[in-house]
Design a protein around this motif. Structure first.
Motif, PDB file in Angstrom:
ATOM      1  N   ARG A  18       0.872  -1.176   0.000  1.00 12.78           N
ATOM      2  CA  ARG A  18       0.000   0.000   0.000  1.00 12.78           C
ATOM      3  C   ARG A  18       0.907   1.224   0.000  1.00 12.78           C
ATOM      4  O   ARG A  18       1.675   1.453   0.944  1.00 12.78           O
ATOM      5  CB  ARG A  18      -0.911  -0.008   1.228  1.00 12.78           C
ATOM      6  CG  ARG A  18      -1.874  -1.188   1.233  1.00 12.78           C
ATOM      7  CD  ARG A  18      -2.561  -1.362   2.577  1.00 12.78           C
ATOM      8  NE  ARG A  18      -3.490  -0.282   2.879  1.00 12.78           N
ATOM      9  CZ  ARG A  18      -4.759  -0.259   2.476  1.00 12.78           C
ATOM     10  NH1 ARG A  18      -5.242  -1.244   1.733  1.00 12.78           N
ATOM     11  NH2 ARG A  18      -5.563   0.743   2.809  1.00 12.78           N
ATOM     12  N   THR A  28      -1.678  -1.310  -4.013  1.00 14.01           N
ATOM     13  CA  THR A  28      -2.638  -0.205  -4.046  1.00 14.01           C
ATOM     14  C   THR A  28      -1.903   1.121  -3.908  1.00 14.01           C
ATOM     15  O   THR A  28      -1.038   1.265  -3.044  1.00 14.01           O
ATOM     16  CB  THR A  28      -3.658  -0.340  -2.901  1.00 14.01           C
ATOM     17  OG1 THR A  28      -4.316  -1.604  -3.008  1.00 14.01           O
ATOM     18  CG2 THR A  28      -4.707   0.768  -2.974  1.00 14.01           C
ATOM     19  N   GLN A  67      -7.681   6.240 -13.176  1.00 17.40           N
ATOM     20  CA  GLN A  67      -8.827   5.331 -13.100  1.00 17.40           C
ATOM     21  C   GLN A  67      -8.901   4.418 -14.311  1.00 17.40           C
ATOM     22  O   GLN A  67      -9.368   3.285 -14.213  1.00 17.40           O
ATOM     23  CB  GLN A  67     -10.115   6.142 -12.956  1.00 17.40           C
ATOM     24  CG  GLN A  67     -10.216   6.875 -11.619  1.00 17.40           C
ATOM     25  CD  GLN A  67     -11.435   7.775 -11.529  1.00 17.40           C
ATOM     26  OE1 GLN A  67     -11.974   8.222 -12.544  1.00 17.40           O
ATOM     27  NE2 GLN A  67     -11.873   8.054 -10.308  1.00 17.40           N
ATOM     28  N   ASN A 116      -6.509   1.407 -13.559  1.00 12.88           N
ATOM     29  CA  ASN A 116      -7.106   0.463 -12.613  1.00 12.88           C
ATOM     30  C   ASN A 116      -7.790   1.260 -11.515  1.00 12.88           C
ATOM     31  O   ASN A 116      -7.138   1.775 -10.609  1.00 12.88           O
ATOM     32  CB  ASN A 116      -6.052  -0.471 -12.021  1.00 12.88           C
ATOM     33  CG  ASN A 116      -6.659  -1.614 -11.239  1.00 12.88           C
ATOM     34  OD1 ASN A 116      -7.636  -1.448 -10.529  1.00 12.88           O
ATOM     35  ND2 ASN A 116      -6.069  -2.802 -11.381  1.00 12.88           N
ATOM     36  N   ALA A 117      -9.106   1.349 -11.587  1.00 14.68           N
ATOM     37  CA  ALA A 117      -9.857   2.183 -10.643  1.00 14.68           C
ATOM     38  C   ALA A 117      -9.776   1.661  -9.219  1.00 14.68           C
ATOM     39  O   ALA A 117      -9.895   2.435  -8.263  1.00 14.68           O
ATOM     40  CB  ALA A 117     -11.315   2.276 -11.086  1.00 14.68           C
ATOM     41  N   ASP A 118      -9.583   0.352  -9.049  1.00 12.53           N
ATOM     42  CA  ASP A 118      -9.489  -0.215  -7.701  1.00 12.53           C
ATOM     43  C   ASP A 118      -8.088  -0.068  -7.134  1.00 12.53           C
ATOM     44  O   ASP A 118      -7.898   0.171  -5.954  1.00 12.53           O
ATOM     45  CB  ASP A 118      -9.877  -1.701  -7.725  1.00 12.53           C
ATOM     46  CG  ASP A 118     -11.341  -1.895  -8.079  1.00 12.53           C
ATOM     47  OD1 ASP A 118     -12.159  -1.051  -7.672  1.00 12.53           O
ATOM     48  OD2 ASP A 118     -11.652  -2.886  -8.772  1.00 12.53           O
ATOM     49  N   GLN A 119      -7.104  -0.204  -7.988  1.00 10.89           N
ATOM     50  CA  GLN A 119      -5.712  -0.179  -7.544  1.00 10.89           C
ATOM     51  C   GLN A 119      -5.208   1.245  -7.300  1.00 10.89           C
ATOM     52  O   GLN A 119      -4.389   1.474  -6.416  1.00 10.89           O
ATOM     53  CB  GLN A 119      -4.828  -0.862  -8.595  1.00 10.89           C
ATOM     54  CG  GLN A 119      -3.358  -0.929  -8.222  1.00 10.89           C
ATOM     55  CD  GLN A 119      -2.510  -1.410  -9.381  1.00 10.89           C
ATOM     56  OE1 GLN A 119      -2.918  -1.334 -10.534  1.00 10.89           O
ATOM     57  NE2 GLN A 119      -1.331  -1.907  -9.083  1.00 10.89           N
ATOM     58  N   GLN A 138      -6.223   5.029  -6.320  1.00 12.43           N
ATOM     59  CA  GLN A 138      -7.305   5.794  -5.710  1.00 12.43           C
ATOM     60  C   GLN A 138      -6.842   7.211  -5.382  1.00 12.43           C
ATOM     61  O   GLN A 138      -5.865   7.391  -4.647  1.00 12.43           O
ATOM     62  CB  GLN A 138      -7.784   5.106  -4.437  1.00 12.43           C
ATOM     63  CG  GLN A 138      -8.289   3.683  -4.646  1.00 12.43           C
ATOM     64  CD  GLN A 138      -8.739   3.030  -3.357  1.00 12.43           C
ATOM     65  OE1 GLN A 138      -9.201   3.701  -2.428  1.00 12.43           O
ATOM     66  NE2 GLN A 138      -8.609   1.706  -3.279  1.00 12.43           N
TER      67      GLN A 138
END
Length: 239
Positions: free
Chosen positions: A10, A41, A62, A65-68, A70
């Motif tokens: 992270r 992330t 985004q 990778n919108a999840d990875q 932020q």
């Protein structure tokens, strides 16, 4: 980065500046992160105005990778509490305020590492070891203390000695993982003259992309700007 980050890593990218090179550097980082095939992330901590002014950078992240990836903005209350950069005292106080925001969000987001996209304004907190819970790296834009080694340059003065002292303190901070410098000469100087902890100071080439133009393109530009076709111009620009 020379290897693929852990899938559970992270990372916090911290940059509360809005204009100039800042949005470009964030986009460059995300581009290389994606090319690296990293699967951790990335939290990009910015101001609300950044989200409004640079929607293209946010959408680019985004799209990867919108999840990875932020984007997170500090709160309106946090932003309103920041001192204006109206004088030297306020600028230094604001630098500490922003640093404490980094520490707060690093803890809240439980990140493993924080990358400060503009280290120069946070030298004092790092030198004083006001450390976040995670390790830290940064990009050093304006080292000047080594200029005295260049031909016909003045000898080091009190300011450059102070700058070198602060850098020594920062590199000795166990929480500092790496300090990236756009200036390869300061890296060479430190490795030769200081040696101790010089492995933490790493040259990072400016990632600016150079556009190529054909002769018809150049003629069109010169015509548009009313420049004599036989003249050669050199453009130097910056903050």
């Amino acid at each position: 980065m020379t290897s693929q980050p852990d899938s559970s890593a992270r990372l916090l990218l911290f940059d509360l500046s809005i204009y100039g090179h800042h949005p470009g550097y964030i986009q460059y980082f995300l581009k290389y992160w994606q090319q690296l095939g990293a699967s951790g992330t990335v939290f990009v901590l910015v101001c609300n105005e950044f989200l409004r002014e640079h929607r293209d950078v946010v959408e680019y992240g985004q799209s990867l990778n919108a999840d990875q990836i932020q984007f997170i903005a500090i709160s309106d209350r946090e932003e309103a509490s920041l001192r204006p950069r109206s004088n030297g005292i306020n600028r230094n106080l604001r630098n500490f305020q922003e640093w404490f925001l980094l520490c707060r969000y690093a803890k809240r987001l439980q990140v493993d590492h924080a990358l400060v996209m503009y280290y120069d304004t946070y030298q004092y907190p790092l030198a004083l070891r006001l450390n976040p819970v995670c390790s830290v790296s940064g990009i050093y834009f304006r080292p000047t203390f080594h200029y005295a080694t260049f031909a016909q340059h003045h000898s080091q003065n009190q300011n450059t000695r102070w700058e070198r002292f602060i850098l020594d303190r920062v590199l000795a901070n166990p929480k500092l993982h790496a300090l990236f410098s756009l200036d390869q000469f300061v890296v060479q100087y430190y490795a030769k003259e200081v040696k101790k902890l010089s492995h933490k100071l790493i040259h990072l080439a400016d990632p600016v992309e150079i556009q190529t133009y054909t002769e018809p393109d150049l003629r069109k530009i010169k015509t548009l700007l009313n420049i004599d076709p036989h003249r050669k111009l050199f453009l130097l620009f910056g903050a």
